[in-house]
Scaffold this motif. Structure first.
Motif, PDB file in Angstrom:
ATOM      1  N   VAL A  69       0.296  -1.385  -0.345  1.00 10.90           N
ATOM      2  CA  VAL A  69      -0.312  -0.110  -0.318  1.00 10.90           C
ATOM      3  C   VAL A  69       1.151   1.691   0.087  1.00 10.90           C
ATOM      4  O   VAL A  69       0.616   2.646  -0.963  1.00 10.90           O
ATOM      5  CB  VAL A  69      -1.033  -0.090   0.732  1.00 10.90           C
ATOM      6  CG1 VAL A  69      -1.804   1.529   1.101  1.00 10.90           C
ATOM      7  CG2 VAL A  69      -1.670  -1.523   0.917  1.00 10.90           C
ATOM      8  N   HIS A  70       1.608   1.323   0.823  1.00 12.96           N
ATOM      9  CA  HIS A  70       2.943   2.499   0.980  1.00 12.96           C
ATOM     10  C   HIS A  70       3.569   2.691   0.519  1.00 12.96           C
ATOM     11  O   HIS A  70       4.523   3.713   0.565  1.00 12.96           O
ATOM     12  CB  HIS A  70       3.120   3.098   2.389  1.00 12.96           C
ATOM     13  CG  HIS A  70       1.300   2.745   2.981  1.00 12.96           C
ATOM     14  ND1 HIS A  70       0.396   4.150   2.651  1.00 12.96           N
ATOM     15  CD2 HIS A  70       0.897   2.488   4.311  1.00 12.96           C
ATOM     16  CE1 HIS A  70      -1.423   3.939   3.835  1.00 12.96           C
ATOM     17  NE2 HIS A  70      -0.329   2.185   4.345  1.00 12.96           N
ATOM     18  N   ARG A  71       4.767   1.513   0.037  1.00 12.31           N
ATOM     19  CA  ARG A  71       6.634   1.667  -0.014  1.00 12.31           C
ATOM     20  C   ARG A  71       6.586   2.159  -1.356  1.00 12.31           C
ATOM     21  O   ARG A  71       7.719   3.317  -0.884  1.00 12.31           O
ATOM     22  CB  ARG A  71       6.878   0.189   0.432  1.00 12.31           C
ATOM     23  CG  ARG A  71       8.315   0.121  -0.044  1.00 12.31           C
ATOM     24  CD  ARG A  71       8.851  -1.036   0.156  1.00 12.31           C
ATOM     25  NE  ARG A  71      10.538  -0.836  -0.334  1.00 12.31           N
ATOM     26  CZ  ARG A  71      11.529  -0.913  -1.542  1.00 12.31           C
ATOM     27  NH1 ARG A  71      10.267  -1.036  -2.571  1.00 12.31           N
ATOM     28  NH2 ARG A  71      12.168  -0.983  -1.785  1.00 12.31           N
ATOM     29  N   GLN A  72       5.686   2.143  -2.252  1.00  9.69           N
ATOM     30  CA  GLN A  72       6.226   2.766  -3.782  1.00  9.69           C
ATOM     31  C   GLN A  72       6.499   4.024  -3.906  1.00  9.69           C
ATOM     32  O   GLN A  72       6.912   5.103  -4.363  1.00  9.69           O
ATOM     33  CB  GLN A  72       5.296   2.131  -5.045  1.00  9.69           C
ATOM     34  CG  GLN A  72       6.103   2.317  -5.893  1.00  9.69           C
ATOM     35  CD  GLN A  72       7.926   1.656  -6.097  1.00  9.69           C
ATOM     36  OE1 GLN A  72       7.742   0.022  -5.962  1.00  9.69           O
ATOM     37  NE2 GLN A  72       8.615   1.675  -6.799  1.00  9.69           N
ATOM     38  N   GLU A  73       4.449   4.294  -3.254  1.00  8.20           N
ATOM     39  CA  GLU A  73       5.414   5.853  -3.519  1.00  8.20           C
ATOM     40  C   GLU A  73       6.032   6.610  -2.694  1.00  8.20           C
ATOM     41  O   GLU A  73       6.527   8.041  -3.187  1.00  8.20           O
ATOM     42  CB  GLU A  73       3.596   6.760  -2.781  1.00  8.20           C
ATOM     43  CG  GLU A  73       3.831   6.264  -1.545  1.00  8.20           C
ATOM     44  CD  GLU A  73       2.087   6.948  -0.929  1.00  8.20           C
ATOM     45  OE1 GLU A  73       1.817   7.626  -1.390  1.00  8.20           O
ATOM     46  OE2 GLU A  73       2.109   6.921   0.035  1.00  8.20           O
ATOM     47  N   ARG A  74       6.604   6.733  -1.823  1.00  4.26           N
ATOM     48  CA  ARG A  74       7.794   7.456  -1.069  1.00  4.26           C
ATOM     49  C   ARG A  74       8.975   6.693  -1.699  1.00  4.26           C
ATOM     50  O   ARG A  74       9.441   7.354  -1.870  1.00  4.26           O
ATOM     51  CB  ARG A  74       7.898   5.966   0.279  1.00  4.26           C
ATOM     52  CG  ARG A  74       7.145   6.516   1.634  1.00  4.26           C
ATOM     53  CD  ARG A  74       6.447   5.503   2.958  1.00  4.26           C
ATOM     54  NE  ARG A  74       6.514   6.528   3.849  1.00  4.26           N
ATOM     55  CZ  ARG A  74       4.468   6.202   3.750  1.00  4.26           C
ATOM     56  NH1 ARG A  74       3.986   5.813   2.775  1.00  4.26           N
ATOM     57  NH2 ARG A  74       3.880   6.800   4.792  1.00  4.26           N
ATOM     58  N   VAL A  75       9.710   5.270  -2.166  1.00  2.00           N
ATOM     59  CA  VAL A  75      10.218   5.629  -2.974  1.00  2.00           C
ATOM     60  C   VAL A  75      10.417   6.113  -4.169  1.00  2.00           C
ATOM     61  O   VAL A  75      11.446   6.885  -4.645  1.00  2.00           O
ATOM     62  CB  VAL A  75      10.119   3.331  -3.492  1.00  2.00           C
ATOM     63  CG1 VAL A  75      11.416   3.396  -4.651  1.00  2.00           C
ATOM     64  CG2 VAL A  75      10.914   2.979  -2.540  1.00  2.00           C
ATOM     65  N   ASP A  76       8.855   6.383  -4.570  1.00  2.00           N
ATOM     66  CA  ASP A  76      10.046   7.014  -6.371  1.00  2.00           C
ATOM     67  C   ASP A  76       9.878   8.050  -5.710  1.00  2.00           C
ATOM     68  O   ASP A  76       9.945   9.379  -6.896  1.00  2.00           O
ATOM     69  CB  ASP A  76       7.711   7.512  -6.534  1.00  2.00           C
ATOM     70  CG  ASP A  76       7.559   5.424  -7.176  1.00  2.00           C
ATOM     71  OD1 ASP A  76       8.494   5.341  -7.487  1.00  2.00           O
ATOM     72  OD2 ASP A  76       6.830   5.745  -8.125  1.00  2.00           O
ATOM     73  N   GLU A  77       9.365   9.217  -4.493  1.00  2.00           N
ATOM     74  CA  GLU A  77       9.640  11.062  -3.983  1.00  2.00           C
ATOM     75  C   GLU A  77      11.389  10.824  -3.598  1.00  2.00           C
ATOM     76  O   GLU A  77      11.415  11.636  -4.626  1.00  2.00           O
ATOM     77  CB  GLU A  77       8.591  11.744  -2.696  1.00  2.00           C
ATOM     78  CG  GLU A  77       8.786  11.918  -2.930  1.00  2.00           C
ATOM     79  CD  GLU A  77       7.923  13.234  -1.199  1.00  2.00           C
ATOM     80  OE1 GLU A  77       8.169  13.712  -0.972  1.00  2.00           O
ATOM     81  OE2 GLU A  77       6.973  12.169  -1.805  1.00  2.00           O
ATOM     82  N   ILE A  78      11.760   9.446  -2.976  1.00  2.00           N
ATOM     83  CA  ILE A  78      13.331  10.256  -2.965  1.00  2.00           C
ATOM     84  C   ILE A  78      13.721   9.351  -4.074  1.00  2.00           C
ATOM     85  O   ILE A  78      14.375  10.329  -4.015  1.00  2.00           O
ATOM     86  CB  ILE A  78      13.082   9.065  -2.236  1.00  2.00           C
ATOM     87  CG1 ILE A  78      12.694   8.203  -0.680  1.00  2.00           C
ATOM     88  CG2 ILE A  78      14.889   8.108  -1.929  1.00  2.00           C
ATOM     89  CD1 ILE A  78      12.389   7.240   0.512  1.00  2.00           C
ATOM     90  N   ASP A  79      13.415   8.797  -4.846  1.00  2.00           N
ATOM     91  CA  ASP A  79      14.678   8.611  -5.690  1.00  2.00           C
ATOM     92  C   ASP A  79      14.060  10.211  -7.228  1.00  2.00           C
ATOM     93  O   ASP A  79      15.135  10.254  -8.265  1.00  2.00           O
ATOM     94  CB  ASP A  79      13.518   6.963  -7.023  1.00  2.00           C
ATOM     95  CG  ASP A  79      13.907   6.179  -6.235  1.00  2.00           C
ATOM     96  OD1 ASP A  79      15.312   6.053  -5.101  1.00  2.00           O
ATOM     97  OD2 ASP A  79      13.584   4.882  -6.752  1.00  2.00           O
ATOM     98  N   THR A  80      12.748  10.645  -6.760  1.00  2.00           N
ATOM     99  CA  THR A  80      13.291  11.651  -7.863  1.00  2.00           C
ATOM    100  C   THR A  80      14.503  12.602  -7.018  1.00  2.00           C
ATOM    101  O   THR A  80      14.108  13.529  -7.942  1.00  2.00           O
ATOM    102  CB  THR A  80      11.838  12.076  -7.794  1.00  2.00           C
ATOM    103  OG1 THR A  80      10.658  11.600  -8.440  1.00  2.00           O
ATOM    104  CG2 THR A  80      11.095  13.796  -8.504  1.00  2.00           C
ATOM    105  N   ALA A  81      13.799  13.271  -5.661  1.00  2.00           N
ATOM    106  CA  ALA A  81      14.925  14.073  -4.932  1.00  2.00           C
ATOM    107  C   ALA A  81      16.349  12.980  -5.580  1.00  2.00           C
ATOM    108  O   ALA A  81      16.848  14.720  -5.624  1.00  2.00           O
ATOM    109  CB  ALA A  81      14.234  13.657  -3.818  1.00  2.00           C
TER     110      ALA A  81
END
Length: 226
Positions: free
Chosen positions: A85-97
């Motif tokens: 539910v939650h992990r991928q959106e966090r990974v995507d935001e960190i990888d964008t930064a």
């Protein structure tokens, strides 16, 4: 909500049924700093994902290129639900930064036993050392840990700079991970430079050990439910 804490995690917390460790390679000290900041921002702007996650901590490697992640879950099922539910959106935001992060892998463990800090010991660890010890046979792991804990107990003065040590056995049966809190890098280096005792020679030459890998870290970020 998610909030930051300066406190180091309590690894002997009995509620932790599934301690997870993972490593990211980020390349440089500057990218270490930027990634830690990105993790903090990403988590703080979101609700805490699950009551079964007790804490999440990030450590900067002294090698200048890696980050270690330690998360405290009550059970593996809670982590699997987080991933869905939650992990991928966090990974995507960190990888964008911070593009180009290499996620080396996730290690799943159970804590076997600890050499906990003495009552009243309020020292803040200045160094975290992890040592991974690989074994030829699963049954050797706990015997080796027991030998280490006994050696520590027999030599308290020689390890005066050690705050605590927490021994985790991997769920795949392959290795032990020791997470040790030290007063300082200097205290740890003094122990490494000291002559080896008979007890520590038994630890070093224990049969069935295939290899050891050690790493040094600084606690860089702590996140807990707000």
């Amino acid at each position: 909500m998610s909030r930051r804490t300066e406190q180091h995690p309590g690894l002997a917390d009995p509620r932790v049924g599934a301690p997870f460790f993972s490593t990211w390679r980020v390349g440089t000290p500057e990218r270490q700093r930027l990634t830690v900041e990105a993790v903090g921002r990403t988590w703080e702007r979101r609700p805490w994902p699950a009551r079964d996650l007790l804490g999440y901590h990030v450590y900067a490697g002294h090698d200048g290129s890696t980050l270690m992640h330690y998360s405290q879950w009550t059970g593996e099922h809670a982590y699997e639900s987080f991933v869905k539910v939650h992990r991928q959106e966090r990974v995507d935001e960190i990888d964008t930064a911070v593009p180009g992060i290499e996620r080396v892998g996730l290690g799943r463990y159970r804590r076997y036993r600890s050499r906990e800090r003495a009552v009243g010991d309020a020292r803040v660890p200045g160094l975290i050392v992890t040592v991974r010890v690989d074994f030829e046979a699963e049954e050797r792991r706990e015997e080796w840990v027991d030998l280490v804990v006994k050696a520590l107990g027999d030599d308290p003065e020689g390890h005066a700079g050690l705050v605590s040590a927490h021994f985790h056995v991997s769920t795949d049966g392959a290795h032990v991970l020791n997470y040790a809190e030290w007063e300082s890098a200097e205290a740890y280096d003094r122990v490494l430079a000291a002559p080896s005792s008979e007890a520590w020679e038994r630890v070093r030459t224990y049969p069935g050990v295939k290899g050891r890998t050690g790493s040094r870290y600084q606690h860089a970020l702590g996140l807990i439910p707000g």
